[in-house]
Every structure is written in structure tokens, then in C-alpha cells.
Design a protein around this motif. Structure first.
Motif, PDB file in Angstrom:
ATOM      1  N   ALA A 365       4.110  -0.997  11.134  1.00 62.57           N
ATOM      2  CA  ALA A 365       3.048  -1.040  10.139  1.00 62.57           C
ATOM      3  C   ALA A 365       2.441   0.337   9.889  1.00 62.57           C
ATOM      4  CB  ALA A 365       1.956  -2.021  10.567  1.00 62.57           C
ATOM      5  N   GLU A 366       2.449   1.203  10.909  1.00 62.22           N
ATOM      6  CA  GLU A 366       1.828   2.516  10.740  1.00 62.22           C
ATOM      7  C   GLU A 366       2.571   3.373   9.721  1.00 62.22           C
ATOM      8  OE1 GLU A 366       0.782   4.806  14.057  1.00 62.22           O
ATOM      9  OE2 GLU A 366      -0.286   3.200  15.111  1.00 62.22           O
ATOM     10  N   CYS A 367       3.837   3.060   9.473  1.00 59.62           N
ATOM     11  CA  CYS A 367       4.564   3.857   8.476  1.00 59.62           C
ATOM     12  C   CYS A 367       3.979   3.656   7.088  1.00 59.62           C
ATOM     13  CB  CYS A 367       6.047   3.510   8.484  1.00 59.62           C
ATOM     14  SG  CYS A 367       6.431   1.880   7.805  1.00 59.62           S
ATOM     15  N   LEU A 368       3.346   2.494   6.840  1.00 61.57           N
ATOM     16  CA  LEU A 368       2.737   2.233   5.539  1.00 61.57           C
ATOM     17  C   LEU A 368       1.560   3.165   5.279  1.00 61.57           C
ATOM     18  CD1 LEU A 368       2.778  -1.657   5.780  1.00 61.57           C
ATOM     19  CD2 LEU A 368       4.328  -0.245   4.423  1.00 61.57           C
ATOM     20  N   ALA A 369       0.812   3.461   6.337  1.00 59.06           N
ATOM     21  CA  ALA A 369      -0.326   4.370   6.180  1.00 59.06           C
ATOM     22  C   ALA A 369       0.129   5.778   5.857  1.00 59.06           C
ATOM     23  CB  ALA A 369      -1.174   4.354   7.447  1.00 59.06           C
ATOM     24  N   ALA A 370       1.360   6.116   6.238  1.00 54.10           N
ATOM     25  CA  ALA A 370       1.865   7.467   5.984  1.00 54.10           C
ATOM     26  C   ALA A 370       2.464   7.616   4.593  1.00 54.10           C
ATOM     27  CB  ALA A 370       2.910   7.828   7.040  1.00 54.10           C
ATOM     28  N   ILE A 371       2.622   6.490   3.851  1.00 53.44           N
ATOM     29  CA  ILE A 371       3.188   6.562   2.501  1.00 53.44           C
ATOM     30  C   ILE A 371       2.138   7.109   1.549  1.00 53.44           C
ATOM     31  CG2 ILE A 371       4.078   5.207   0.573  1.00 53.44           C
ATOM     32  CD1 ILE A 371       5.284   3.298   2.575  1.00 53.44           C
ATOM     33  N   PRO A 372       2.397   8.209   0.876  1.00 53.52           N
ATOM     34  CA  PRO A 372       1.397   8.764  -0.042  1.00 53.52           C
ATOM     35  C   PRO A 372       1.200   7.877  -1.265  1.00 53.52           C
ATOM     36  CG  PRO A 372       3.463   9.982  -0.205  1.00 53.52           C
ATOM     37  CD  PRO A 372       3.620   9.034   0.939  1.00 53.52           C
ATOM     38  N   ASP A 373      -0.038   7.795  -1.726  1.00 47.81           N
ATOM     39  CA  ASP A 373      -0.380   7.073  -2.949  1.00 47.81           C
ATOM     40  C   ASP A 373      -0.016   5.592  -2.844  1.00 47.81           C
ATOM     41  OD1 ASP A 373      -1.646   7.123  -5.354  1.00 47.81           O
ATOM     42  OD2 ASP A 373       0.017   7.981  -6.491  1.00 47.81           O
ATOM     43  N   ASN A 374      -0.157   5.034  -1.643  1.00 49.49           N
ATOM     44  CA  ASN A 374       0.200   3.635  -1.404  1.00 49.49           C
ATOM     45  C   ASN A 374      -0.895   2.727  -1.975  1.00 49.49           C
ATOM     46  OD1 ASN A 374       1.061   1.162  -0.501  1.00 49.49           O
ATOM     47  ND2 ASN A 374       1.115   1.712   1.666  1.00 49.49           N
ATOM     48  N   PRO A 375      -0.560   1.836  -2.936  1.00 49.14           N
ATOM     49  CA  PRO A 375      -1.587   0.952  -3.497  1.00 49.14           C
ATOM     50  C   PRO A 375      -1.937  -0.208  -2.577  1.00 49.14           C
ATOM     51  CG  PRO A 375       0.531   0.384  -4.421  1.00 49.14           C
ATOM     52  CD  PRO A 375       0.762   1.576  -3.537  1.00 49.14           C
ATOM     53  N   SER A 376      -1.126  -0.390  -1.518  1.00 50.70           N
ATOM     54  CA  SER A 376      -1.320  -1.534  -0.634  1.00 50.70           C
ATOM     55  C   SER A 376      -1.352  -1.076   0.805  1.00 50.70           C
ATOM     56  CB  SER A 376      -0.193  -2.558  -0.845  1.00 50.70           C
ATOM     57  OG  SER A 376      -0.384  -3.693  -0.042  1.00 50.70           O
ATOM     58  N   PRO A 377      -2.350  -0.258   1.186  1.00 54.19           N
ATOM     59  CA  PRO A 377      -2.402   0.216   2.576  1.00 54.19           C
ATOM     60  C   PRO A 377      -2.633  -0.941   3.528  1.00 54.19           C
ATOM     61  CG  PRO A 377      -4.452   0.727   1.454  1.00 54.19           C
ATOM     62  CD  PRO A 377      -3.506   0.182   0.409  1.00 54.19           C
ATOM     63  N   PRO A 378      -2.110  -0.848   4.745  1.00 49.99           N
ATOM     64  CA  PRO A 378      -2.292  -1.946   5.696  1.00 49.99           C
ATOM     65  C   PRO A 378      -3.736  -2.041   6.136  1.00 49.99           C
ATOM     66  CG  PRO A 378      -1.317  -0.056   6.783  1.00 49.99           C
ATOM     67  CD  PRO A 378      -1.378   0.287   5.322  1.00 49.99           C
ATOM     68  N   PRO A 379      -4.164  -3.230   6.615  1.00 52.32           N
ATOM     69  CA  PRO A 379      -5.518  -3.356   7.160  1.00 52.32           C
ATOM     70  C   PRO A 379      -5.671  -2.519   8.421  1.00 52.32           C
ATOM     71  CG  PRO A 379      -4.230  -5.318   7.638  1.00 52.32           C
ATOM     72  CD  PRO A 379      -3.409  -4.480   6.699  1.00 52.32           C
ATOM     73  N   THR A 380      -6.864  -2.467   8.938  1.00 53.57           N
ATOM     74  CA  THR A 380      -7.133  -1.673  10.138  1.00 53.57           C
ATOM     75  C   THR A 380      -6.141  -2.034  11.223  1.00 53.57           C
ATOM     76  OG1 THR A 380      -9.465  -1.636   9.565  1.00 53.57           O
ATOM     77  CG2 THR A 380      -8.870  -1.042  11.822  1.00 53.57           C
ATOM     78  N   LEU A 381      -5.477  -1.034  11.763  1.00 55.93           N
ATOM     79  CA  LEU A 381      -4.450  -1.303  12.769  1.00 55.93           C
ATOM     80  C   LEU A 381      -5.043  -2.044  13.951  1.00 55.93           C
ATOM     81  CD1 LEU A 381      -2.504   2.070  12.712  1.00 55.93           C
ATOM     82  CD2 LEU A 381      -1.907  -0.095  11.625  1.00 55.93           C
ATOM     83  N   GLY A 382      -4.348  -3.049  14.413  1.00 59.28           N
ATOM     84  CA  GLY A 382      -4.812  -3.847  15.528  1.00 59.28           C
ATOM     85  C   GLY A 382      -5.580  -5.074  15.073  1.00 59.28           C
ATOM     86  N   ALA A 383      -6.047  -5.077  13.811  1.00 62.15           N
ATOM     87  CA  ALA A 383      -6.765  -6.250  13.313  1.00 62.15           C
ATOM     88  C   ALA A 383      -5.760  -7.297  12.875  1.00 62.15           C
ATOM     89  CB  ALA A 383      -7.662  -5.860  12.152  1.00 62.15           C
ATOM     90  N   ARG A 384      -6.127  -8.523  13.028  1.00 63.68           N
ATOM     91  CA  ARG A 384      -5.255  -9.609  12.633  1.00 63.68           C
ATOM     92  C   ARG A 384      -5.257  -9.743  11.125  1.00 63.68           C
ATOM     93  NH1 ARG A 384      -6.708 -15.292  15.054  1.00 63.68           N
ATOM     94  NH2 ARG A 384      -8.402 -15.045  13.569  1.00 63.68           N
ATOM     95  N   ALA A 385      -4.084  -9.963  10.549  1.00 63.43           N
ATOM     96  CA  ALA A 385      -3.998 -10.088   9.103  1.00 63.43           C
ATOM     97  C   ALA A 385      -4.896 -11.216   8.626  1.00 63.43           C
ATOM     98  CB  ALA A 385      -2.547 -10.370   8.682  1.00 63.43           C
ATOM     99  N   GLY A 386      -5.732 -10.919   7.650  1.00 61.29           N
ATOM    100  CA  GLY A 386      -6.598 -11.942   7.088  1.00 61.29           C
ATOM    101  C   GLY A 386      -7.996 -11.926   7.654  1.00 61.29           C
ATOM    102  N   ASP A 387      -8.233 -11.219   8.774  1.00 58.48           N
ATOM    103  CA  ASP A 387      -9.561 -11.232   9.363  1.00 58.48           C
ATOM    104  C   ASP A 387     -10.616 -10.687   8.408  1.00 58.48           C
ATOM    105  OD1 ASP A 387      -8.696 -12.353  11.640  1.00 58.48           O
ATOM    106  OD2 ASP A 387      -8.711 -10.546  12.878  1.00 58.48           O
ATOM    107  N   ALA A 388     -10.247  -9.632   7.700  1.00 61.42           N
ATOM    108  CA  ALA A 388     -11.241  -8.984   6.858  1.00 61.42           C
ATOM    109  C   ALA A 388     -11.556  -9.791   5.612  1.00 61.42           C
ATOM    110  CB  ALA A 388     -10.761  -7.595   6.454  1.00 61.42           C
TER     111      ALA A 388
END
Length: 781
Positions: A365-388
Motif C-alpha cells: 500500500a505504501e507504493c500508492l503514497a509514492a505515486i505522484p499526482d495520485n487522485p486516490s491516495p491510501p488512507p492513513t497507513l495502519g488504519a483499517r479501510a473504512g474507519d475514517a
């Protein structure tokens, strides 16, 4: 499954070259009526000019691989366009050809599942090669499956252009294939070498259509309905691959199978289609034999990590939507782990086997944060999907139930019909006891919801569901007359079909009718039955031999899981009864998976896509070191994010699904699209030599996420009005629109592909993709 023509050089990590996105809006296409040019009366409906789009379907656009043609499915019609320029790929206002295959007689009895009022509506279209000829295949909500030769579509479009003085002349191409599969059809696959078309349905089965490639070698005066071409003494392999007849092969899956949104073929070592691979909405991958009899079906259960939870329908598990069987040669060889995954080993976290997965999995998942100009960045690492987003979802759902909020009108005839059923599944309200009761019904309900099966939405103020959105001001009366005229036309057509059915039944050959009216017509033969009771078969054959002029060729049905073979009835009523037969499941038992699929597991890895997650799995048990290969899991690759906002959420109901999956072997690229409007570009990679990890498992195969399209800056500039994705199309760039020579040679070299995103407000975003010859760098421009 086509193989890449050549191997590409090794790319380096993060060497993506990004260029321009070309945008064409509905305004650019001049979707404003010209009264003189279009001969439209001022009071006519705008829907005569602007095609209406269906919602809750699979992929509804396609590009020809050999011709400069772009196909779009609007309701039950297929519009064929010739893109006008390179690299913009401009789509004109009017199609060069409009194709409308009428529903079959069986479809009128099958009816629709997503939209019972307008059942003959397209769910999915694809293009591909059937032998040497490229074909276009479409499947419908009423179970119809149709196919055209793309060459004939191109010729028809050309003749239509040349027609002078005849306004709106439409030369229809020949419909060479038209069958029905008995229920709403979803997944489509074409196999070039074996000349097969596969279709998945909500009957939890896959139908493979195998066309006759030769004739029966048995020539005698006493012809039989079941000749030697249809029988075999070997109870594990039939002679059906000789293909002396047209075969409908019904591939049954396990008893726990559910709706099947997508399928693909799995080849033998010589490149022939050997198995069918399907994914159901529970996330289970099923692998079943096409030709061998009595073989058990292989089941790859879904991973059950907490991170794989639905974002749109939190806290439900993420449902399965796409599957792709990648052969070994599709993986680009690399030298380092960072080249393989886009991250160094220190930045990777590994899940140990468990949670429904028999192999360790690496979280990238951390590779997504490294993608420049990503319109869909991952949620906070370690957080469960959907928590936010869970609290917002709950608040919105409670508000939706307390007040009826009208939806914005749009050219989407089905979305307003299909929302309340999902509201009942994802509100997240009620006590724990009520939730437990709901979970008991969740499997059945979610199957329908996830597949887009009818969600009946009450219209404003609790009125009945609306089929079409309200037309522009001042056109309501004319629109009502137009809709009434269409309804009367459909009714008249149905009456005509009924009269034809009862007055002159479909009897293509007199002998066939004689056989169907005979008590001996119900000949259903199992190879196992023949082996156990040969005398019975002798009596059946004798009774059939009494027919004076039996048909030379009959279409046959084959059920590999049971070995059953039968002739397909011809009269509509009997054919409908055959299509609506009770669902069968494959409960066969056999050796362990690793023993039966030993050669397959070395040659294939499987990409599984869920609502927002991508996964790479291997069936290989252990290497010589005793360690298992580490799979790849990319959670939250395309998040639902702001599509949950109250102002646009009605348009994006049930669009969180990575259901559009393309493999481009020439570019060593996998393209995965979501109806939310975003697309992943992924490179399959592999280390030249397997390497043991520092913790557990073997590093060998991986996925490197290159980018997410459209990029954030492009989305802000080019998608000011957010609407779902109608279709994703990928095809080679054509050098011109001349029709001569080998069609496959007309694509430019080095290979350049066009990727077109078609949204439900008629916006079209276009990219060109290639790889540099020397560096292997992926270029998007």
C-alpha cells in the motif's frame, strides 16, 4: 489467451513518463440540436440526440484491435464511431453505424434481472480475435449473447458513409452469433486459438460456445443423433475437442458459488483453452475444466484480512469483481525487489499465511503514497479501510431514511430504479441482534446488490420508481408521447413474436420437428450411463434410427461435471425450458489441488480484483527450499473517497468495484478500471531468480503499480462534474483509416495503445501508452 510477441527490456523503478491527457466533453461533441442538420422538431426530446446510458453494468465500451473503430453500448444499441484524429481520438456527435440486434424469442420469456421493464439492455461488450477474424461480442440483461465480425461492421460503416442523398441510412452488419444463456449475462471472454466464446451468468455457471471446426468422420446410411464424434469410452476425456458439431458447454461451479461478474480462459501448454477461470462476488476464484469429464472444480477462497473491508458498504467484506490468469511470459524480468514492487524490502510488511490465504502476502500500500499526482491516495497507513468514513456513511444513511432527497436528473435510466435495495444492506443501523439476523441474509442480498441486481428506489415523495429521468423543461408532454410510442412498439413486437411462435414454430428441418415431437426426442446421454447400461443406449439408438431423414448436424449441449450430453431442443418453448432448467453444481471429488494442477501452478499466477483492492496469488505450494512464494496485496488502490459526498453520492451508488480488467501483453501491462472513474496501470514483474525473504517466504513474482488515471491535476481540470465511468477501452493506435492489407499490421510500431475513459455525462478522456524500446519505461502521453 494471446502471448506477447516479444520480450521487453527491463524497466527501472519509478521511470514512468507522464504526458498530456486529451479531453472531449459533451459540449465539444455538439450535443445541441441543429434543427436543419438533424431534422429534429423543436419540441422533440433531447434523448433523440443524446444517448441515454444504463447504470449498474459491467464495461460498456470497446476499441477494435485491428480497425479504427470505437464501440459504445447505449441501452440495447451498439454505436460504432471512427475516431477522427491522432492523438486526440476525437469522437463525432453521430455514430458511423448504429447496431441493434433484436431480442431472441427466448429472451422475451427469460426477461430482465436488473431492469425488468427494459430487459434487452447490454451489460458488457468486448472485442477479440476468434481465429483470424476479430469479433465484437455483447451480452444482455435478458440473457442474449450476440457477436459480429468487426470487418463487416467496418464495411457497413463505410457503406453508410458513402450513401448519398439518403439521410441516416444504416447498413446493418450480419449477426453471425445469437444465443441465450437463460439469465442475465455478465462476464465475457474470447479465445483466439481455440475459437471459443465464454459467458458467465447469475445462474452461477459459465457457458462456453465451441463452434464446429470439422465434420463428422462417421459416414454411414444409418445416421444417429449421437454419432462417434459425441461419444468416448474414456470417462475422463471426451472427443468434443474434435469439434464436429456446435457445442454449448455448461461449466458448473461449486455449491457455494454466487453471481459471476468476470471470467477468463486458462491455457494448456500448447496454447489451447483448457480451463475456465471465474470470480464470484464473494471473492472466490473458481477454476474448472472445459473438456474433461467428472473433474472437481478448484476453489481459491478470498483473503479475509481486516484491511479488505468494503469502503462503500462498510463494514461488509470487500466483494470480488475481476480475475486475470497471467502466464509466466507476461511478467517483466527485473533484478531487484525494488524494481519488482516499487518499494525496498524495509518498507514492506508481510502477512503470514492465514485469514483464508495459504501463502504469505506482502502489503504494498505504501507504493500508492509514492505515486505522484495520485487522485486516490491510501488512507492513513495502519488504519483499517473504512474507519475514517464509516461515521459519515452512517450519518448519511440515517438522513437518507428520514428524508427523501431527490436525485439530480441524468441520462441514466436504471440508476434511479436500483438504490433502495442497497440502502437496506449498508445502513449499518440497528442493534447487534438485528445485525446478526441481517448477516444471515447478507449472502443472498449482497449477491444481488453487488451484481447490480434490481435495487428498487422509490422516487421523490415515495412515488413509484422512475424508468427515465425527467426531460428538459417544456418537453415533458412530447417526451411522454415518445415514451408511449416506444412502449406500444415494444408491445406490438411482443405480440407479433407470440403469434409467430404459436402459428409457425421454429422448425428449420422437417426431420428435426419429427424428432422433437417423438417420445424419443428427449435423448439425454451420460457417458457413465452408457458404460453401465449399454443395452439402454442400443434401444435409444434404434428408436432414433427409425427416422427417415435425420438432420445432418445438431447443436449439442455438454456438461463436463456430469459427463451428460444432449441435443438442444429447437422449438422456443422447449428451448426456454432447457435454459431455465434447475441449476447444477460440481460436487466431484478428486486428488489434491497441487496434484491436479501441478503444471498449471508453475505457468500461471492469478490477479484478483475486489472493490478497491488488487491481489496477486499463486497456487504453487512450496519451492525446493520448503518456503512458499509471497503473494502481493495492494489494498485501497482505488478508494471510494469523495464519491461518498452527499451531493454526488446518488450517482455513484454501487460503483466501488474494480470490474474492468485488461491485459496488454505487448506492453506487459495490466489495466484495471473502476466505475468510480479511476484506472490503475500495473506492470507484472518477476525476479530473474527467486530470493528468500528475511522473514518468511520466497520473493519471485510481483506487481508494480505505475500510476492512477486520471491524475489529480487532470481530475480537477477535466472532471469538474463527477460522474461514474460508463466504459474503459484499450486498443492499439491506428495509423490511418484505410482498409487494406493485414489489419494487425496497421497498428504503429513500436506498439502504441490508446486508453479511453468514457463517463456517464459523455465526457471522454484519452491517453496514449507505450514503452520505450531501450529502457522499458512506461510512457503515457
Amino acid at each position: 489467451m494471446d502471448r506477447p510477441s516479444r520480450k521487453l527490456p527491463t524497466p527501472s523503478p519509478r521511470t514512468l513518463l507522464v504526458g498530456r491527457c486529451y479531453v472531449q466533453t459533451a459540449t465539444d461533441r455538439s450535443f445541441m440540436p441543429d434543427l436543419e442538420e438533424d431534422r429534429i422538431h423543436p419540441n422533440d426530446s433531447i434523448y433523440r440526440l443524446v444517448p441515454s446510458m444504463q447504470g449498474y453494468r459491467n464495461n460498456l465500451t470497446a476499441l477494435s484491435q485491428a480497425y479504427n473503430l470505437y464501440f459504445v453500448a447505449y441501452q440495447g444499441h451498439i454505436f460504432a464511431y471512427t475516431p477522427r484524429s491522432i492523438p486526440k481520438q476525437t469522437i463525432p456527435r453521430h455514430p458511423d453505424l448504429q447496431i441493434y440486434p433484436r431480442p431472441s424469442k427466448e429472451a422475451l420469456s427469460i426477461g430482465g434481472c436488473i431492469d425488468p421493464v427494459t430487459p434487452h439492455t447490454i451489460n458488457h461488450i468486448i472485442t477479440g480475435y476468434l481465429g483470424r477474424e476479430e469479433i465484437l461480442v455483447a451480452c444482455y440483461d435478458d440473457g442474449d449473447v450476440v457477436a459480429y465480425y468487426v470487418k463487416e461492421i467496418a464495411d457497413s460503416a463505410s457503406r453508410t458513409k458513402r450513401s448519398s442523398g439518403k439521410a441516416h441510412t444504416n447498413h446493418q452488419p450480419r449477426l453471425f452469433f445469437h444465443e441465450n444463456v437463460g439469465h442475465t449475462a455478465w462476464g465475457l471472454a474470447i479465445h483466439r486459438k481455440s475459437r471459443l466464446i465464454a459467458v458467465s451468468t447469475n445462474r452461477f455457471e459459465v457457458t462456453v460456445f465451441a463452434f464446429a471446426l470439422t465434420t463428422c468422420q462417421k459416414k454411414s446410411k444409418s445416421r444417429r443423433e449421437f454419432c462417434d464424434c459425441c461419444q468416448s469410452n474414456d470417462n475422463t476425456r471426451s472427443n468434443i475437442p474434435r469439434r464436429a458439431r456446435n457445442w454449448r458447454i455448461v461449466v458448473a461451479l461449486g455449491a457455494k458459488a454466487s453471481n459471476i461478474p468476470n471470467i477468463c480462459f486458462v491455457d494448456s501448454e500448447d496454447g489451447q483453452a483448457e480451463k475456465i477461470c471465474a470470480i464470484d462476488i464473494n471473492g472466490v476464484i473458481w477454476i474448472a475444466d472445459i473438456w474433461k469429464m467428472f473433474q472437481p472444480v478448484v476453489q481459491i477462497p478470498p483473503s479475509k484480512h481486516l484491511i479488505l473491508q468494503s469502503e462503500e458498504f462498510w463494514p461488509a467484506p470487500s466483494r470480488g469483481w475481476g480475475v486475470l490468469a497471467l502466464p509466466e511470459e507476461s511478467f517483466v524480468p527485473v533484478s531487484t525487489l525494488e524494481e519488482m514492487l516499487g518499494l525496498p524490502e524495509e518498507a514492506l510488511s508481510i502477512f503470514q499465511p492465514g485469514s483464508g490465504c495459504s501463502q504469505p502476502m506482502v502489503n504494498v500500500a505504501e507504493c500508492l503514497a509514492a505515486i505522484p499526482d495520485n487522485p486516490s491516495p491510501p488512507p492513513t497507513l495502519g488504519a483499517r479501510a473504512g474507519d475514517a468514513i464509516a461515521p459519515n456513511l452512517l450519518d448519511d444513511e440515517q438522513s437518507d431514511e428520514s428524508e427523501a432527497e431527490p436525485e439530480e436528473p441524468e441520462n441514466e435510466s436504471d440508476e434511479t430504479d436500483e438504490e433502495d435495495e442497497e440502502d437496506g444492506d449498508d445502513t449499518g443501523q440497528g442493534s447487534e441482534e438485528e445485525e446478526e439476523e441481517q448477516e444471515q441474509e447478507q449472502d443472498t442480498q449482497e449477491d444481488f446488490v453487488a451484481q447490480g441486481i434490481p435495487e428498487i428506489v422509490a422516487a421523490d415523495h415515495g412515488s413509484s420508481a422512475v424508468l427515465f429521468p425527467p426531460p428538459p423543461a417544456g418537453l415533458q408532454f412530447q417526451q411522454a408521447l415518445h415514451d408511449l410510442d416506444e412502449a406500444l412498439g415494444q408491445l406490438a413486437y411482443a405480440v407479433q413474436e407470440f403469434q409467430e411462435a404459436i402459428s409457425s414454430p421454429d422448425t428449420p428441418e422437417p426431420a428435426l420437428a419429427e424428432a422433437q415431437n417423438s417420445k424419443d426426442q428427449d435423448i439425454v446421454m451420460s457417458i457413465d450411463e452408457k458404460r453401465k447400461n449399454p443395452d439402454t443406449m442400443t434401444l435409444r439408438q434404434r428408436s432414433h434410427n427409425r427416422l427417415n431423414t435425420p438432420p445432418v448436424r445438431l447443436d449439442m449441449a455438454f456438461f463436463p461435471h456430469s459427463g451428460k450430453i444432449q441435443a438442444i431442443p429447437r422449438p422456443t418453448t422447449q428451448l426456454v425450458e432447457f435454459l431455465k432448467r434447475p441449476i447444477e453444481f460440481n460436487d466431484n471429488k478428486g486428488p489434491l489441488v497441487e496434484d491436479r494442477l501441478r503444471s498449471l501452478t508453475k505457468r500461471y499466477h492469478f490477479v484478483r480484483t475486489l472493490e478497491k483492492d488488487v491481489e496477486l496469488r499463486s497456487l504453487r505450494e512450496e519451492y525446493d527450499t520448503g518456503l512458499k512464494e509471497i503473494g502481493v496485496l495492494c489494498p485501497d488502490a482505488v478508494t471510494f473517497s469523495w464519491f461518498q459526498e452527499r451531493s454526488i453520492r446518488p450517482f455513484f451508488r454501487a460503483t466501488s468495484r474494480l470490474s474492468m480488467v485488461f491485459h496488454v501483453p505487448e506492453l506487459s501491462l495490466v489495466v484495471v478500471g473502476s466505475p468510480t472513474g479511476r484506472v490503475l496501470c500495473v506492470t507484472p514483474t518477476k525476479l530473474r531468480s527467486p530470493v528468500a525473504s528475511k522473514t518468511a517466504g520466497m520473493w519471485h513474482h510481483g506487481l508494480r503499480v505505475e500510476c492512477v488515471l486520471p491524475r489529480l491535476s487532470e481530475e480537477q481540470a477535466c472532471r469538474p462534474v463527477l460522474r461514474p465511468l460508463h466504459g474503459l477501452a484499450v486498443g492499439p493506435v491506428q495509423d490511418d483509416d484505410r482498409l487494406y492489407g493485414d489489419r494487425t499490421s496497421r497498428a504503429t510500431a513500436p506498439k502504441r495503445y490508446r486508453l479511453m475513459l468514457h463517463y456517464r455525462n459523455h465526457d471522454i478522456l484519452t491517453y496514449e501508452i507505450t514503452r520505450e524500446e531501450q529502457t522499458g519505461r512506461l510512457c503515457i502521453f
